[in-house]
Design an enzyme around this catalytic site. Structure first.
Site, short mmCIF file in Angstrom:
data_model
loop_
_atom_site.label_atom_id
_atom_site.label_comp_id
_atom_site.label_asym_id
_atom_site.label_seq_id
_atom_site.Cartn_x
_atom_site.Cartn_y
_atom_site.Cartn_z
CG HIS A 211 46.67 5.68 -65.45
ND1 HIS A 211 47.06 6.66 -66.33
CD2 HIS A 211 47.01 6.14 -64.22
CE1 HIS A 211 47.62 7.66 -65.66
NE2 HIS A 211 47.59 7.37 -64.36
CG ASP B 166 47.81 13.27 -59.26
OD1 ASP B 166 46.98 14.02 -59.79
OD2 ASP B 166 47.98 12.08 -59.62
CG ASP C 238 45.27 12.07 -61.89
OD1 ASP C 238 44.93 11.61 -60.78
OD2 ASP C 238 46.42 11.90 -62.38
CG HIS D 139 49.87 10.73 -63.37
ND1 HIS D 139 49.49 10.84 -62.04
CD2 HIS D 139 51.22 10.65 -63.38
CE1 HIS D 139 50.57 10.82 -61.27
NE2 HIS D 139 51.64 10.71 -62.05
C1 OKP Z 1 47.95 7.18 -61.03
B1 OKP Z 1 46.98 8.37 -61.11
C2 OKP Z 1 56.72 8.01 -60.54
C3 OKP Z 1 56.15 6.77 -61.20
C4 OKP Z 1 54.68 6.94 -61.47
C5 OKP Z 1 52.61 5.66 -61.74
C6 OKP Z 1 51.74 6.79 -61.35
C7 OKP Z 1 50.29 6.43 -61.47
C8 OKP Z 1 49.38 7.56 -61.12
N1 OKP Z 1 58.17 7.98 -60.52
N2 OKP Z 1 53.99 5.72 -61.38
O1 OKP Z 1 46.96 9.02 -62.36
O2 OKP Z 1 47.14 9.32 -60.06
ZN ZN Z 2 47.59 10.89 -61.24
#
Ligand code: OKP
Ligand code: ZN
Length: 342
Positions: free
Chosen positions: A160, A284, A195, A197
């Site tokens: 990120h 994840d 990932d 996200h």
């Molecule tokens: C970092 B990586 C969930 C809020 C999410 C940020 C997630 C960051 C993930 N309600 N907050 O991409 O695993």
């Molecule tokens: Zn993630």
């Protein structure tokens, strides 16, 4: 497969994050890396080596703004002088479309160098982030030295982090720094980000470049963090148009749908003619992940490793997310063992 790992991540600990309006203990915790290295040992994946001291803080400036790296290096000392030894966290962000000066105040700088309030900074954060960069650089050296695969067990994650903004548990973009280092050595690099996200930082860093292909599979931004990036129509800009591929999926995706997207992404990487692959390896997507909404199971990570191996590319796995901590070792190492066995 060799694993690169150091316990220098351990000082990045005891963070708190905003979840649905509440400050709660951070999901991104030291135990994540510990359970992965334990599993690497348990299955005897291969040798485990400490990162070389490769000057990660300076090397990070290959993709990050020097002033941003210097900010990360000094912010907690400055914060501590005013507020004591507790976490610093951005909470005010620049208004859209207004001229942006770099503020002098702590709160102003925290907001300037972040895109969300999801990257808490504690006393050990910078040391951990630099160690993660050294880890990824050591992995890159192993591939340059002829290894066909390597696992850089980085923590904190990186995908990120943009050129000058922290966010989403990320400070320095380990995978992007690895990719840029390969590119400067004349390699044709593809990044595959699995990932859950969207890797908005990696996308932004390479968005206008045709020499580094970025492919990301992730939760659809209509549903999911980081919300403001990750749509299919983000395809790159200028000379980089066509060299960014987003494959978003709505909540609930299981292996059948995921495998189709992975196939599409892998075919694009093959068509690009990559000669080295960086995998942003987040786990994840697992069905039990506490902050995510896909439905992959333990054995699906074996299929993932096999499909990536079928690209027949030197492959640098760089650790990203995964918050179902007790399952994280199995899921991570399943990708790696299946890759190795294929
Ligand atoms: C970092 B990586 C969930 C809020 C999410 C940020 C997630 C960051 C993930 N309600 N907050 O991409 O695993
Ligand atoms: Zn993630």
């Amino acid at each position: 497969m060799e694993t690169i790992f150091t316990t220098d991540h351990e000082g990045h600990a005891d963070t708190f994050e905003l979840i649905d309006g509440q400050m709660l203990p951070g999901f991104e915790m030291p135990r994540r890396a510990q359970i992965v290295i334990d599993r690497v040992r348990a299955v005897a994946l291969g040798p485990i080596s400490a990162p070389e001291p490769l000057g990660g803080a300076e090397a990070a400036k290959r993709v990050h703004a020097p002033a941003y790296v210097d900010f990360l290096a000094t912010i907690h000392d400055r914060w501590r002088a005013h507020y004591g030894d507790r976490q610093a966290l951005a909470f005010t962000f620049p208004c859209r479309n207004l001229h942006q000066k770099v503020p002098e105040s702590l709160a102003g700088q925290l907001g300037y160098y972040a895109f969300d309030a999801g990257a808490p900074i504690v006393a050990g954060t910078f040391k951990a982030a630099v160690a993660a960069v050294d880890t990824a650089l050591t992995g890159t050296q192993r591939i340059e030295g002829g290894a066909t695969s390597v696992f850089s067990l980085c923590r904190p994650p990186g995908h990120h982090a943009t050129a000058d903004q922290a966010g989403g548990y990320c400070y320095l973009n380990n995978a992007a720094i690895a990719a840029e280092t390969f590119a400067r050595a004349g390699r044709r690099v593809a990044i595959l980000d699995v990932d859950y996200h969207h890797g908005n930082g990696t996308q932004a860093i390479f968005y206008d470049r045709p020499d580094v292909l970025v492919v990301s599979l992730h939760g659809h931004p209509l549903d999911e963090y980081p919300y403001f990036a990750g749509y299919e129509d983000e395809r790159g800009a200028g000379a980089g148009e066509g060299f960014n591929l987003n494959l978003p999926m709505r909540w609930g995706a299981a292996w059948d749908r995921y495998a189709e997207a992975l196939e599409t992404g892998c075919r694009r990487i093959a068509a690009f003619g990559a000669d080295v692959l960086v995998v942003s390896l987040g786990l994840d997507t697992y069905k039990e992940d506490p902050i995510s909404h896909f439905r992959l199971e333990h054995q699906d990570y074996l299929r993932m490793g096999e499909r990536i191996a079928a690209l027949r590319l030197p492959t640098h796995f760089v650790m990203e997310g995964g918050y179902a901590v007790e399952a994280l070792g199995i899921n991570t190492v399943n990708v790696l063992t299946a890759f190795q066995g294929a």
